[in-house]
Design an enzyme around this catalytic site. Structure first.
Site, PDB file in Angstrom:
ATOM      1  N   SER A 137      -3.994  22.680 -43.955  1.00  0.00           N
ATOM      2  CA  SER A 137      -5.068  23.665 -43.953  1.00  0.00           C
ATOM      3  C   SER A 137      -4.503  25.085 -43.974  1.00  0.00           C
ATOM      4  O   SER A 137      -4.980  25.951 -44.719  1.00  0.00           O
ATOM      5  CB  SER A 137      -5.925  23.474 -42.703  1.00  0.00           C
ATOM      6  OG  SER A 137      -6.968  24.411 -42.671  1.00  0.00           O
ATOM      7  N   SER A 142     -12.888  25.183 -43.532  1.00  0.00           N
ATOM      8  CA  SER A 142     -12.817  25.251 -42.082  1.00  0.00           C
ATOM      9  C   SER A 142     -11.369  24.973 -41.701  1.00  0.00           C
ATOM     10  O   SER A 142     -10.809  23.955 -42.110  1.00  0.00           O
ATOM     11  CB  SER A 142     -13.756  24.211 -41.476  1.00  0.00           C
ATOM     12  OG  SER A 142     -13.910  24.452 -40.097  1.00  0.00           O
ATOM     13  N   GLU A 143     -10.748  25.871 -40.918  1.00  0.00           N
ATOM     14  CA  GLU A 143      -9.300  25.775 -40.733  1.00  0.00           C
ATOM     15  C   GLU A 143      -8.862  24.563 -39.913  1.00  0.00           C
ATOM     16  O   GLU A 143      -7.677  24.265 -39.849  1.00  0.00           O
ATOM     17  CB  GLU A 143      -8.722  27.077 -40.167  1.00  0.00           C
ATOM     18  CG  GLU A 143      -9.244  27.502 -38.819  1.00  0.00           C
ATOM     19  CD  GLU A 143     -10.391  28.502 -38.926  1.00  0.00           C
ATOM     20  OE1 GLU A 143     -11.158  28.437 -39.907  1.00  0.00           O
ATOM     21  OE2 GLU A 143     -10.523  29.331 -38.005  1.00  0.00           O
ATOM     22  N   ASN A 144      -9.816  23.863 -39.283  1.00  0.00           N
ATOM     23  CA  ASN A 144      -9.424  22.626 -38.599  1.00  0.00           C
ATOM     24  C   ASN A 144      -9.274  21.461 -39.575  1.00  0.00           C
ATOM     25  O   ASN A 144      -9.017  20.335 -39.142  1.00  0.00           O
ATOM     26  CB  ASN A 144     -10.413  22.282 -37.484  1.00  0.00           C
ATOM     27  CG  ASN A 144     -11.843  22.206 -37.958  1.00  0.00           C
ATOM     28  OD1 ASN A 144     -12.273  23.000 -38.793  1.00  0.00           O
ATOM     29  ND2 ASN A 144     -12.583  21.246 -37.455  1.00  0.00           N
ATOM     30  N   ASN A 149     -13.405  31.330 -46.314  1.00  0.00           N
ATOM     31  CA  ASN A 149     -13.350  30.993 -44.887  1.00  0.00           C
ATOM     32  C   ASN A 149     -14.187  32.024 -44.127  1.00  0.00           C
ATOM     33  O   ASN A 149     -13.980  33.225 -44.284  1.00  0.00           O
ATOM     34  CB  ASN A 149     -11.901  31.008 -44.388  1.00  0.00           C
ATOM     35  CG  ASN A 149     -11.783  30.586 -42.928  1.00  0.00           C
ATOM     36  OD1 ASN A 149     -12.250  31.276 -42.038  1.00  0.00           O
ATOM     37  ND2 ASN A 149     -11.148  29.446 -42.696  1.00  0.00           N
TER      38      ASN A 149
END
Lengths: 235, 218
Positions: free
Chosen positions: B95, B53-55, B30
């Site tokens: 996530s 991607s944390e979304n 990340n």
């Protein structure tokens, strides 16, 4: 059981009241329930607490509810890119509870799953943990966070069948799935409603049990916050 | 033509390239906003590195071509991106389960302050508008290895690698490696002090010492 409503106003009828807690899906402007937000603006319900990762931008998304001063408190992880938010916050007119993004997502998921609290490593030793119970497991500290149970969830999906089974598209799934589960009632807006049997049951992202009311929100003019592109190399 | 004398310290791109040396084949990674994002341009040829991607995306592709821009396809910085053949999507709870659960091998992020015991402050300055911590607190708490990439000193020339953070923390005792424009510091575990392991071109140990108030091993 008819879940499909003619428009957002009709779908929200009887669900809105002053001082309520609303969980909203979306990340930035991606996957935000814009028709439902517009309908809440039109209804005028005020003193709202809204759990949402972001607070929209000026005049877009939840930014519209900020402009009309309908929001008392935001529970969010990141609120940049919003001048009106900043003004109200600095003037002390708007309360903000900052949650780490993963903690906020898990608070919604847990609330929807009947879990009133959970322990997480996130935020241990920071302002976020202040006033919260800390417990040691296997030699490591964890902080107790509460699940969120909202009065209403508003979400945006891609396709739904008439029974409410729903699919999201690409990164617009984000907070929509956890938010959908944590409300006493979830109202979903989608881009397309198809007959029952048209969606592969193995590919449903949100089972119909969570979707109590459904509207077709199309056509959408999806906004982009930061349009970044690369150039094609010359042939 | 640039001479050797003009080379002093690392540029933003060179700091990102140095961080990229920590990548390993098969890593799930990340990258934060800013200099960390540039690490993606420095993934060694032939190495498989999957960016998270944390979304809600694993396998971030490059920025799209103009006619392929999709508002439903963005990274955590809300920039439009593209997908790869191996891409998968998931919701925000899944996530962060991935992040908190220790499944991500490496995170690279920026910082305002790092303490000698590995605390990081990068989300708020009291008295200024607070934008929020986003996913930073979850990342530093959950990812296996945390690398900070930052300028060695602030715009005023104040040290940023210091004995104790003065700003509110993002995480306590969580940082494994610090890459600045002057040097690289590393520690083998969270009980050990940081060690100066590398100097940028043209930088001396004395200069690093003069610009650092944190205690470290040389």
């Amino acid at each position: 059981m008819q879940k499909i409503y003619p428009n957002a106003e009709a779908a929200l009828e009887g669900l809105l009241f002053d001082g309520m807690l609303i969980a909203a899906g979306g990340f930035g402007l991606c996957g935000i329930p814009e028709r439902l937000i517009d309908a809440i603006v039109a209804h005028g319900a005020k003193d709202l607490t809204i759990a949402s990762n972001n607070a929209g931008i000026d005049n877009e998304g939840l930014g519209k509810l900020l402009r009309t001063r309908q929001v008392k408190k935001m529970i969010s992880s990141y609120v940049g890119e919003n001048k009106e938010f900043e003004r109200q916050y600095l003037a002390g007119e708007l309360e903000v509870e900052f949650n780490p993004q993963g903690t906020l997502a898990e608070r919604m998921r847990a609330g929807g799953a009947g879990i009133p609290g959970f322990y997480t490593k996130t935020g241990v030793g920071t302002l976020v943990a202040e006033g919260k119970e800390v417990q040691v497991f296997d030699g490591e500290e964890y902080v107790l966070e509460r699940g969120i149970r909202a009065d209403l969830s508003i979400i945006k999906g891609w396709k739904a069948d008439e029974s409410g089974n729903l699919m999201f598209r690409k990164t617009s799934r984000n907070f929509n799935a956890p938010a959908a589960t944590c409300g006493k009632v979830c109202v979903a807006e989608v881009e397309e409603i198809v007959p029952v049997g048209s969606l592969d049951p193995d590919c449903i992202h949100l089972p119909s049990i969570y979707v109590k009311r459904l509207i077709l929100g199309a056509p959408y003019d999806k906004k982009i916050e930061f349009r970044t592109v690369r150039q094609r190399e010359a042939a | 033509m640039a001479t050797q004398l003009e080379t002093k310290g690392w540029t933003r791109d060179q700091m990102a390239a140095r961080a990229a040396k920590e990548l390993r084949d098969g890593y799930y990674v990340n990258l934060g906003i800013g200099i960390p994002t540039l690490v993606a341009n420095n993934i060694p040829e032939g190495m498989t590195v999957t960016l998270q991607s944390e979304n809600g995306m694993l396998g971030i592709g490059p920025f799209p071509y103009d006619d392929e821009v999709d508002p439903d396809l963005i990274n955590a910085g809300k920039q439009t991106v593209s997908e790869l053949p191996q891409t998968s999507y998931f919701d925000s709870a899944a996530s962060f389960a991935m992040i908190r659960g220790g499944h991500i091998d490496l995170a690279v992020l920026g910082a305002m302050e790092i303490s000698q015991s590995g605390d990081i402050a990068n989300w708020m300055i009291p008295g200024k508008m607070i934008k929020g911590m986003g996913g930073a607190m979850d990342l530093v708490a959950g990812v296996k290895k945390i690398i900070v990439v930052m300028e060695h000193t602030s715009k005023n020339g104040d040290p940023k690698f210091i004995p104790h953070c003065t700003l509110p923390l993002t995480g306590k005792n969580v940082i494994d490696m610090i890459i600045t424009d002057l040097a690289v510091f590393q520690r083998p575990d969270h009980e050990s002090p940081f060690e100066l392991i590398e100097l940028a071109p043209g930088i001396t140990r004395d200069e690093v010492r003069a610009k650092t108030t944190a205690r470290y091993v040389e």
